[in-house]
Write an enzyme that holds these catalytic residues in place. Structure first.
Site, short mmCIF file in Angstrom:
data_model
loop_
_atom_site.label_atom_id
_atom_site.label_comp_id
_atom_site.label_asym_id
_atom_site.label_seq_id
_atom_site.Cartn_x
_atom_site.Cartn_y
_atom_site.Cartn_z
N TYR A 119 -44.70 -14.48 -15.84
CA TYR A 119 -45.06 -15.37 -16.95
C TYR A 119 -46.56 -15.56 -17.15
O TYR A 119 -46.98 -16.26 -18.07
CB TYR A 119 -44.39 -16.74 -16.75
N HIS B 287 -41.95 -15.25 -26.60
CA HIS B 287 -41.67 -15.24 -25.17
C HIS B 287 -42.90 -14.76 -24.42
O HIS B 287 -43.57 -13.81 -24.86
CB HIS B 287 -40.48 -14.33 -24.85
O1 CA2 Z 1 -40.63 -15.13 -21.27
C1 CA2 Z 1 -40.32 -16.23 -21.76
O2 CA2 Z 1 -41.12 -16.94 -22.36
C2 CA2 Z 1 -38.90 -16.76 -21.57
O3 CA2 Z 1 -38.54 -17.49 -22.74
C3 CA2 Z 1 -38.96 -17.67 -20.37
C4 CA2 Z 1 -37.60 -18.20 -19.94
C5 CA2 Z 1 -36.60 -17.05 -19.79
O4 CA2 Z 1 -35.31 -17.58 -19.52
C6 CA2 Z 1 -36.54 -16.20 -21.04
O5 CA2 Z 1 -35.64 -15.12 -20.80
C7 CA2 Z 1 -37.90 -15.64 -21.38
C8 CA2 Z 1 -37.70 -18.92 -18.59
C9 CA2 Z 1 -38.68 -20.05 -18.57
C10 CA2 Z 1 -38.85 -20.48 -17.15
O6 CA2 Z 1 -40.20 -20.69 -16.94
C11 CA2 Z 1 -40.66 -20.72 -15.66
C12 CA2 Z 1 -42.01 -20.66 -15.50
C13 CA2 Z 1 -42.54 -20.68 -14.26
C14 CA2 Z 1 -41.73 -20.77 -13.16
C15 CA2 Z 1 -40.38 -20.83 -13.32
C16 CA2 Z 1 -39.83 -20.81 -14.58
#
Ligand code: CA2
Length: 149
Positions: A24, A101
């Site tokens: 991320y 995303h």
């Molecule tokens: O890539 C993205 O922005 C997503 O929307 C992020 C979601 C995921 O389920 C999508 O498939 C793609 C997950 C968000 C969780 O964010 C976190 C960030 C840091 C640590 C843990 C989770």
């Protein structure tokens, strides 16, 4: 008049920067908000940046966009892949919505390859970490300018 853009972030994005930086990026959600504020100012947009871990709250905010915003940037996070309610609210808001995303869901698990939002969004930007929000603001500024907002 400046276009009002609602930037909505879904569940767990409050943890950004604390885990999984290889997926991320290193920005916290506060860093992403600051990037949006700077970019919005440069583009003459008013930015309202929010995050919720609750599906219904995201639905309510999308409904509010009907009268309170000119466009929406939406990272529905995990709800992207599960939520008919958020898809319905995107349609109901009748404003351009850009799906964003941080990661590229198409290079990840199969269950992330389907989005309930993409086909009803004005466009989709993924895989560019926090930079994707700035790209989405550029795109929505164009769209809102085009429609005379
Ligand atoms: O890539 C993205 O922005 C997503 O929307 C992020 C979601 C995921 O389920 C999508 O498939 C793609 C997950 C968000 C969780 O964010 C976190 C960030 C840091 C640590 C843990 C989770």
């Amino acid at each position: 008049m400046a276009a009002n853009i609602l930037v909505l972030n879904g569940p767990n994005l409050n943890l950004l920067g604390l885990r999984e930086p290889e997926i991320y990026g290193v920005d916290t959600l506060g860093d992403v908000e600051a990037r949006c504020a700077t970019k919005g100012k440069a583009l003459g947009l008013t930015i309202d940046f929010r995050q919720s871990n609750h599906e219904g709250e995201l639905v309510t905010w999308l409904q509010e966009a009907r009268t309170g915003a000119d466009g929406v940037i939406l990272n529905a996070a995990g709800y992207t892949h599960t939520s008919v309610a958020i898809r319905d609210a995107v349609l109901a808001c009748e404003k351009p919505v850009i799906e964003v995303h941080l990661s590229n869901p198409y290079s990840r698990e199969d269950f992330r390859h389907h989005s309930f939002i993409s086909d009803v969004a004005a466009g989709v930007i993924c895989g560019f970490a926090g930079k994707g929000y700035e790209l989405a603001l550029e795109a929505i500024a164009d769209i809102c300018g085009r429609s005379g907002n």
